[in-house]
Design a protein around this motif. Structure first.
Motif, PDB file in Angstrom:
ATOM      1  N   TYR A   8       0.825  -1.206   0.000  1.00  0.00           N
ATOM      2  CA  TYR A   8       0.000   0.000   0.000  1.00  0.00           C
ATOM      3  C   TYR A   8       0.862   1.259   0.000  1.00  0.00           C
ATOM      4  CZ  TYR A   8      -3.601   3.380   1.030  1.00  0.00           C
ATOM      5  OH  TYR A   8      -4.437   4.451   0.947  1.00  0.00           O
ATOM      6  N   VAL A   9       0.583   2.130  -0.979  1.00  0.00           N
ATOM      7  CA  VAL A   9       1.193   3.449  -1.060  1.00  0.00           C
ATOM      8  C   VAL A   9       0.081   4.413  -1.449  1.00  0.00           C
ATOM      9  CG1 VAL A   9       2.832   4.918  -2.284  1.00  0.00           C
ATOM     10  CG2 VAL A   9       3.458   2.553  -1.725  1.00  0.00           C
ATOM     11  N   GLU A  10      -0.204   5.389  -0.623  1.00  0.00           N
ATOM     12  CA  GLU A  10      -1.258   6.374  -0.915  1.00  0.00           C
ATOM     13  C   GLU A  10      -1.010   6.999  -2.281  1.00  0.00           C
ATOM     14  OE1 GLU A  10      -4.650   8.779  -0.230  1.00  0.00           O
ATOM     15  OE2 GLU A  10      -3.912   7.092   0.942  1.00  0.00           O
ATOM     16  N   GLY A  11      -1.995   6.924  -3.169  1.00  0.00           N
ATOM     17  CA  GLY A  11      -1.889   7.467  -4.519  1.00  0.00           C
ATOM     18  C   GLY A  11      -1.085   6.611  -5.477  1.00  0.00           C
ATOM     19  N   GLY A  12      -0.645   5.431  -5.041  1.00  0.00           N
ATOM     20  CA  GLY A  12       0.201   4.572  -5.869  1.00  0.00           C
ATOM     21  C   GLY A  12      -0.523   4.007  -7.075  1.00  0.00           C
ATOM     22  N   ARG A  13       0.126   4.076  -8.226  1.00  0.00           N
ATOM     23  CA  ARG A  13      -0.442   3.530  -9.462  1.00  0.00           C
ATOM     24  C   ARG A  13       0.522   2.599 -10.177  1.00  0.00           C
ATOM     25  NH1 ARG A  13      -3.873   5.286  -7.117  1.00  0.00           N
ATOM     26  NH2 ARG A  13      -5.455   6.813  -7.650  1.00  0.00           N
ATOM     27  N   LEU A  14       1.765   2.513  -9.725  1.00  0.00           N
ATOM     28  CA  LEU A  14       2.762   1.696 -10.399  1.00  0.00           C
ATOM     29  C   LEU A  14       2.953   0.410  -9.602  1.00  0.00           C
ATOM     30  CD1 LEU A  14       4.747   1.482 -12.742  1.00  0.00           C
ATOM     31  CD2 LEU A  14       6.439   2.653 -11.322  1.00  0.00           C
ATOM     32  N   TRP A  15       2.486  -0.694 -10.176  1.00  0.00           N
ATOM     33  CA  TRP A  15       2.542  -1.987  -9.505  1.00  0.00           C
ATOM     34  C   TRP A  15       3.977  -2.314  -9.113  1.00  0.00           C
ATOM     35  CZ3 TRP A  15      -0.728  -4.798  -7.056  1.00  0.00           C
ATOM     36  CH2 TRP A  15      -0.358  -6.078  -6.674  1.00  0.00           C
ATOM     37  N   PRO A  16       4.235  -2.787  -7.911  1.00  0.00           N
ATOM     38  CA  PRO A  16       3.335  -3.256  -6.855  1.00  0.00           C
ATOM     39  C   PRO A  16       3.027  -2.222  -5.776  1.00  0.00           C
ATOM     40  CG  PRO A  16       5.527  -4.008  -6.337  1.00  0.00           C
ATOM     41  CD  PRO A  16       5.627  -3.212  -7.626  1.00  0.00           C
ATOM     42  N   HIS A  17       3.371  -0.942  -5.997  1.00  0.00           N
ATOM     43  CA  HIS A  17       3.139   0.116  -5.004  1.00  0.00           C
ATOM     44  C   HIS A  17       1.860   0.863  -5.365  1.00  0.00           C
ATOM     45  CE1 HIS A  17       7.510  -0.710  -5.036  1.00  0.00           C
ATOM     46  NE2 HIS A  17       7.260  -0.822  -3.741  1.00  0.00           N
ATOM     47  N   VAL A  18       0.744   0.426  -4.774  1.00  0.00           N
ATOM     48  CA  VAL A  18      -0.575   0.930  -5.161  1.00  0.00           C
ATOM     49  C   VAL A  18      -1.446   1.202  -3.938  1.00  0.00           C
ATOM     50  CG1 VAL A  18      -0.570  -0.219  -7.416  1.00  0.00           C
ATOM     51  CG2 VAL A  18      -1.473  -1.426  -5.418  1.00  0.00           C
ATOM     52  N   ASP A  19      -2.449   2.045  -4.157  1.00  0.00           N
ATOM     53  CA  ASP A  19      -3.514   2.186  -3.167  1.00  0.00           C
ATOM     54  C   ASP A  19      -4.695   1.342  -3.647  1.00  0.00           C
ATOM     55  OD1 ASP A  19      -4.692   3.704  -5.214  1.00  0.00           O
ATOM     56  OD2 ASP A  19      -4.597   5.592  -4.116  1.00  0.00           O
ATOM     57  N   CYS A  20      -5.859   1.479  -3.013  1.00  0.00           N
ATOM     58  CA  CYS A  20      -6.976   0.599  -3.375  1.00  0.00           C
ATOM     59  C   CYS A  20      -7.407   0.787  -4.829  1.00  0.00           C
ATOM     60  CB  CYS A  20      -8.141   0.746  -2.403  1.00  0.00           C
ATOM     61  SG  CYS A  20      -8.879   2.384  -2.277  1.00  0.00           S
ATOM     62  N   TYR A  21      -7.425   2.028  -5.298  1.00  0.00           N
ATOM     63  CA  TYR A  21      -7.812   2.261  -6.689  1.00  0.00           C
ATOM     64  C   TYR A  21      -6.729   1.741  -7.642  1.00  0.00           C
ATOM     65  CZ  TYR A  21      -9.537   4.643 -10.857  1.00  0.00           C
ATOM     66  OH  TYR A  21      -9.995   4.921 -12.125  1.00  0.00           O
ATOM     67  N   GLY A  22      -5.472   1.906  -7.273  1.00  0.00           N
ATOM     68  CA  GLY A  22      -4.381   1.373  -8.091  1.00  0.00           C
ATOM     69  C   GLY A  22      -4.456  -0.140  -8.233  1.00  0.00           C
ATOM     70  N   LEU A  23      -4.844  -0.830  -7.159  1.00  0.00           N
ATOM     71  CA  LEU A  23      -5.022  -2.284  -7.229  1.00  0.00           C
ATOM     72  C   LEU A  23      -6.151  -2.635  -8.194  1.00  0.00           C
ATOM     73  CD1 LEU A  23      -4.365  -5.181  -6.244  1.00  0.00           C
ATOM     74  CD2 LEU A  23      -6.059  -4.807  -4.441  1.00  0.00           C
ATOM     75  N   VAL A  24      -7.263  -1.905  -8.108  1.00  0.00           N
ATOM     76  CA  VAL A  24      -8.383  -2.146  -9.022  1.00  0.00           C
ATOM     77  C   VAL A  24      -7.922  -1.972 -10.472  1.00  0.00           C
ATOM     78  CG1 VAL A  24     -10.611  -1.225  -9.813  1.00  0.00           C
ATOM     79  CG2 VAL A  24     -10.212  -1.647  -7.373  1.00  0.00           C
ATOM     80  N   LEU A  25      -7.168  -0.902 -10.742  1.00  0.00           N
ATOM     81  CA  LEU A  25      -6.679  -0.678 -12.106  1.00  0.00           C
ATOM     82  C   LEU A  25      -5.802  -1.832 -12.587  1.00  0.00           C
ATOM     83  CD1 LEU A  25      -5.721   3.115 -11.992  1.00  0.00           C
ATOM     84  CD2 LEU A  25      -7.782   2.083 -12.975  1.00  0.00           C
ATOM     85  N   GLU A  26      -4.915  -2.314 -11.722  1.00  0.00           N
ATOM     86  CA  GLU A  26      -4.009  -3.415 -12.093  1.00  0.00           C
ATOM     87  C   GLU A  26      -4.793  -4.686 -12.417  1.00  0.00           C
ATOM     88  OE1 GLU A  26      -0.269  -5.206 -12.847  1.00  0.00           O
ATOM     89  OE2 GLU A  26      -0.829  -3.105 -12.614  1.00  0.00           O
ATOM     90  N   VAL A  27      -5.754  -5.031 -11.591  1.00  0.00           N
ATOM     91  CA  VAL A  27      -6.534  -6.249 -11.819  1.00  0.00           C
ATOM     92  C   VAL A  27      -7.392  -6.097 -13.075  1.00  0.00           C
ATOM     93  CG1 VAL A  27      -8.279  -7.818 -10.880  1.00  0.00           C
ATOM     94  CG2 VAL A  27      -6.505  -6.876  -9.376  1.00  0.00           C
ATOM     95  N   ARG A  28      -7.982  -4.918 -13.279  1.00  0.00           N
ATOM     96  CA  ARG A  28      -8.773  -4.692 -14.496  1.00  0.00           C
ATOM     97  C   ARG A  28      -7.912  -4.914 -15.741  1.00  0.00           C
ATOM     98  NH1 ARG A  28     -13.679  -2.431 -14.685  1.00  0.00           N
ATOM     99  NH2 ARG A  28     -13.196  -1.418 -16.665  1.00  0.00           N
ATOM    100  N   ARG A  29      -6.674  -4.411 -15.727  1.00  0.00           N
ATOM    101  CA  ARG A  29      -5.771  -4.631 -16.867  1.00  0.00           C
ATOM    102  C   ARG A  29      -5.529  -6.121 -17.071  1.00  0.00           C
ATOM    103  NH1 ARG A  29      -3.318   0.321 -15.281  1.00  0.00           N
ATOM    104  NH2 ARG A  29      -2.066  -0.663 -13.670  1.00  0.00           N
ATOM    105  N   ASP A  30      -5.262  -6.823 -15.979  1.00  0.00           N
ATOM    106  CA  ASP A  30      -4.974  -8.255 -16.080  1.00  0.00           C
ATOM    107  C   ASP A  30      -6.176  -9.057 -16.559  1.00  0.00           C
ATOM    108  OD1 ASP A  30      -2.438  -7.641 -15.203  1.00  0.00           O
ATOM    109  OD2 ASP A  30      -2.733  -8.427 -13.175  1.00  0.00           O
ATOM    110  N   LEU A  31      -7.379  -8.580 -16.261  1.00  0.00           N
ATOM    111  CA  LEU A  31      -8.600  -9.262 -16.709  1.00  0.00           C
ATOM    112  C   LEU A  31      -8.989  -8.875 -18.134  1.00  0.00           C
ATOM    113  CD1 LEU A  31     -10.833  -9.040 -13.491  1.00  0.00           C
ATOM    114  CD2 LEU A  31      -9.657 -11.062 -14.395  1.00  0.00           C
ATOM    115  N   GLY A  32      -8.265  -7.923 -18.717  1.00  0.00           N
ATOM    116  CA  GLY A  32      -8.582  -7.479 -20.071  1.00  0.00           C
ATOM    117  C   GLY A  32      -9.797  -6.573 -20.134  1.00  0.00           C
ATOM    118  N   LEU A  33     -10.132  -5.922 -19.033  1.00  0.00           N
ATOM    119  CA  LEU A  33     -11.280  -5.015 -18.990  1.00  0.00           C
ATOM    120  C   LEU A  33     -10.876  -3.639 -19.518  1.00  0.00           C
ATOM    121  CD1 LEU A  33     -12.663  -6.049 -15.484  1.00  0.00           C
ATOM    122  CD2 LEU A  33     -13.580  -6.677 -17.732  1.00  0.00           C
ATOM    123  N   PRO A  34     -11.833  -2.844 -19.970  1.00  0.00           N
ATOM    124  CA  PRO A  34     -11.505  -1.505 -20.471  1.00  0.00           C
ATOM    125  C   PRO A  34     -10.758  -0.680 -19.411  1.00  0.00           C
ATOM    126  CG  PRO A  34     -13.778  -2.058 -20.985  1.00  0.00           C
ATOM    127  CD  PRO A  34     -13.263  -3.144 -20.073  1.00  0.00           C
TER     128      PRO A  34
END
Length: 126
Positions: free
Chosen positions: A11-37
Motif C-alpha cells: 500500500y502506497v497512498e496514490g500509488g499507481r505503479l505496480w506493486p506500489h498501489v492504493d486501493c484504486y491502483g489495485l483495481v486498475l491493475e486487476v482490471r488490466r490483467d482481466l482485459g477489462l476496459p
C-alpha cells in the motif's frame, strides 16, 4: 485466475505503479490483467485531500456502469454517505471475494458478504 501476483502489493497512498498501489491502483491493475476496459489513472488522487471521493464520483457518472456483484466488478464501499474504499470482485473456487489493499494489511481477499458488512453501503460497477 491466479492471485499470487497480487500478494506482492504494497500500500502506497496514490500509488499507481505496480506493486506500489492504493486501493484504486489495485483495481486498475486487476482490471488490466482481466482485459477489462481501462479506467482513468488519476495519479494525483489522494484520500486525505478529498481527491479519492471526487474522482470516484466522476467515475461513477462518466465511465462506470452499475451491475450486480460479479467477477471483475469494482466494489465501491461507503462509510455513511462518503465513498471510502474500492476493491475488485473475483470469483475464486465458485465463491465471490473482494480483493483489496489497505495500509494495515496490504493485499487481502475478503468474502463478499463480510466485505459488505464492514460498510454502510457497497455498490458494484463494471
Amino acid at each position: 485466475m491466479s492471485i499470487d501476483k497480487y500478494n506482492l502489493g504494497v500500500y502506497v497512498e496514490g500509488g499507481r505503479l505496480w506493486p506500489h498501489v492504493d486501493c484504486y491502483g489495485l483495481v486498475l491493475e486487476v482490471r488490466r490483467d482481466l482485459g477489462l476496459p481501462a479506467w482513468p489513472e488519476w495519479s494525483e488522487m489522494r484520500k486525505a485531500d478529498g481527491g479519492f471521493v471526487r474522482a470516484c464520483e466522476e467515475m461513477i457518472q462518466t465511465a462506470a456502469i452499475r451491475c450486480p456483484a460479479e467477477h471483475g466488478a469494482t466494489a465501491s464501499a461507503y462509510r455513511g454517505q462518503v465513498q471510502d474504499h474500492v476493491g475488485i470482485v473475483l470469483e475464486l473456487d465458485g465463491a465471490l471475494e473482494v480483493l483489496e489493499i489497505n495500509p494495515k494489511r496490504n493485499v487481502s481477499l475478503t468474502p463478499l458478504r463480510r466485505f459488505e458488512r464492514r460498510f454502510s453501503r457497497v455498490e458494484y460497477y463494471r
